[in-house]
Scaffold this motif. Sequence first.
Motif, short mmCIF file in Angstrom:
data_model
loop_
_atom_site.label_atom_id
_atom_site.label_comp_id
_atom_site.label_asym_id
_atom_site.label_seq_id
_atom_site.Cartn_x
_atom_site.Cartn_y
_atom_site.Cartn_z
N THR A 20 -2.22 9.41 4.33
CA THR A 20 -2.40 8.22 3.52
C THR A 20 -1.20 8.06 2.59
N ALA A 21 -0.68 6.82 2.49
CA ALA A 21 0.47 6.56 1.63
C ALA A 21 0.09 6.74 0.16
N GLU A 22 1.08 7.13 -0.66
CA GLU A 22 0.83 7.27 -2.07
C GLU A 22 0.54 5.90 -2.69
N ALA A 23 -0.30 5.89 -3.72
CA ALA A 23 -0.66 4.64 -4.38
C ALA A 23 0.55 4.10 -5.13
N ILE A 24 0.54 2.79 -5.38
CA ILE A 24 1.61 2.16 -6.15
C ILE A 24 1.47 2.56 -7.61
N ASP A 25 2.55 2.39 -8.40
CA ASP A 25 2.56 2.84 -9.79
C ASP A 25 1.56 2.08 -10.65
N ASN A 26 1.35 0.80 -10.36
CA ASN A 26 0.47 -0.04 -11.20
C ASN A 26 -0.81 -0.41 -10.46
N ASP A 27 -1.43 0.59 -9.83
CA ASP A 27 -2.62 0.38 -9.03
C ASP A 27 -3.87 0.14 -9.87
N ILE A 28 -3.83 0.55 -11.15
CA ILE A 28 -4.98 0.37 -12.03
C ILE A 28 -4.53 -0.29 -13.33
N ALA A 54 -1.41 -0.42 -1.84
CA ALA A 54 -2.28 -0.48 -3.02
C ALA A 54 -3.73 -0.21 -2.64
N ALA A 55 -4.55 -0.02 -3.68
CA ALA A 55 -5.99 0.12 -3.52
C ALA A 55 -6.68 -0.93 -4.38
N SER A 73 -2.72 -5.18 -7.78
CA SER A 73 -1.76 -4.54 -8.68
C SER A 73 -1.91 -5.17 -10.06
N TRP A 74 -1.44 -4.46 -11.11
CA TRP A 74 -1.70 -4.87 -12.49
C TRP A 74 -0.42 -5.02 -13.29
N TYR A 75 -0.41 -6.07 -14.14
CA TYR A 75 0.70 -6.36 -15.03
C TYR A 75 0.14 -6.76 -16.39
N VAL A 140 -3.18 -9.05 -9.51
CA VAL A 140 -2.61 -9.87 -8.43
C VAL A 140 -2.91 -9.22 -7.09
N TRP A 141 -3.31 -10.04 -6.11
CA TRP A 141 -3.56 -9.54 -4.75
C TRP A 141 -3.10 -10.58 -3.73
N ALA A 142 -2.93 -10.13 -2.49
CA ALA A 142 -2.55 -11.03 -1.39
C ALA A 142 -3.79 -11.73 -0.87
#
Length: 451
Positions: A20-28, A54-55, A73-75, A140-142
């Motif tokens: 499984t790929a590592e999660a993105i930095d701003n996943d939460i 992402a998750a 992802s979160w901003y 934000v999501w696709a």
Amino acid sequence: MKSLYSILIGLMLLSCLWQTAEAIDNDICADAIPISTNYGYCYSPIDGADLAEAAHEGVGECTIGSGNTSPDSWYVATIPSSGTLSIETFGPMDSTMEAFEGDCDNLVAIDCNDDDGVDGASSLIQLNNREPGEQIYLRVWAYSNNVNDWTICAYDPSATCTTGADLEVNTSCLDEETFEVILSVDGLEEGATYTLLDSQGQTIDAGLSDAEYSFGPYDNAVPVNFSILILTEGAECGEAFTNVTTNCSPPPSNDDCVDAIEVTVDIGGACYNPVEGSFIASATQEAGLGFCSAGEGDPVDVWYKAIVPETGLVNIQTQGQMLTGMEVMTGEDCSSLSNVDCDAPGWTQASVQLDGLTPGDWLYVRVWDYDLLSLNTWQICFYDPTLTCTPATFTSGTQCDESSFSILVEVTDLDGEESYVIVDDQGTDPSESFSEPGIYEYGNYAPETNV
């Protein structure tokens, strides 16, 4: 005469177990990436996260575009002194965005947006009369998990420029494959300079005062996004330019109806021989042909044609990464066309299912890029949905290596057919012809590909 039987393995998730790929930095929410505020306009967007890795945190109320399940992802952005802030995404990804007040332990949804961005597929949230210094969290999501590249930006639209400079953007072909962008600046205040930034906010050139400035080269039809940041004593103001492009290559061979590419209708109940689609970005508009319209890309189109089979049934589908629009017409030639059907959903590839057609008639099909954003490869296929051949007896499985998988097909009975080939819906070259039962390996697919 030797007959050829084609086996189609359709819409099965044939995959293996990879790490499984590592999660993105701003996943939460707690790891939300801060976005600095631009003034006047978005001139310094930042890269959006790779949502394929992402998750879904399980936070949020907006369900547009599968928002309740899609990886996100979160901003976080800060309200400027004016109390006004716009947050906008830019494609090619079709995005959806939700805004929250409060903090990550006590979020309150205040807005959700799908397609109000400048390109009609991206997102725009506009906030007014907010408390200066307040932090706004953004998820934000696709849309429907249709992942692609994207950027995000926060800006104060109430800030105004102090220079009053007139800006004009043009393009010029350098050869048949590349072009340059030409920026003309008129009325720049004495002592003022300007800086050019690329779509990621990186400097192209700085300290400029030239009345005309050229930069490039860029590949044909690739959208160029850039900003000009005008600097005066103690003030700055940005203006952004998006989707600046041109095409210096000749149009495709099937640019006009009279040059429509003839496609053979597949038999056997499914599409197994898709035709590679033409490069629509270099097509031109043919006036007066077509009865329906949808999306920004219409009516710049390419043409295909096929003969209606004896059953009077034809399914036509496009596939690939490009969002397509499609119109089907019939007639003796291009001067006597009448509409049969249209499809341009705007969120997936176009397809139509036709019945009651007259065998032997010509079908003319024009296809366009729905939103002018997806300059990707695509395919088109015509097939008769009725099953007119006897299925062979077979089973299938997968074989994996570290980065891909292939299909293993075991044929135990040809059921009277003399030979067969294996084809897929990914545009892979057909296998060699086999004339006896056995186990055969086919394809080389990326992990998690639906084949």
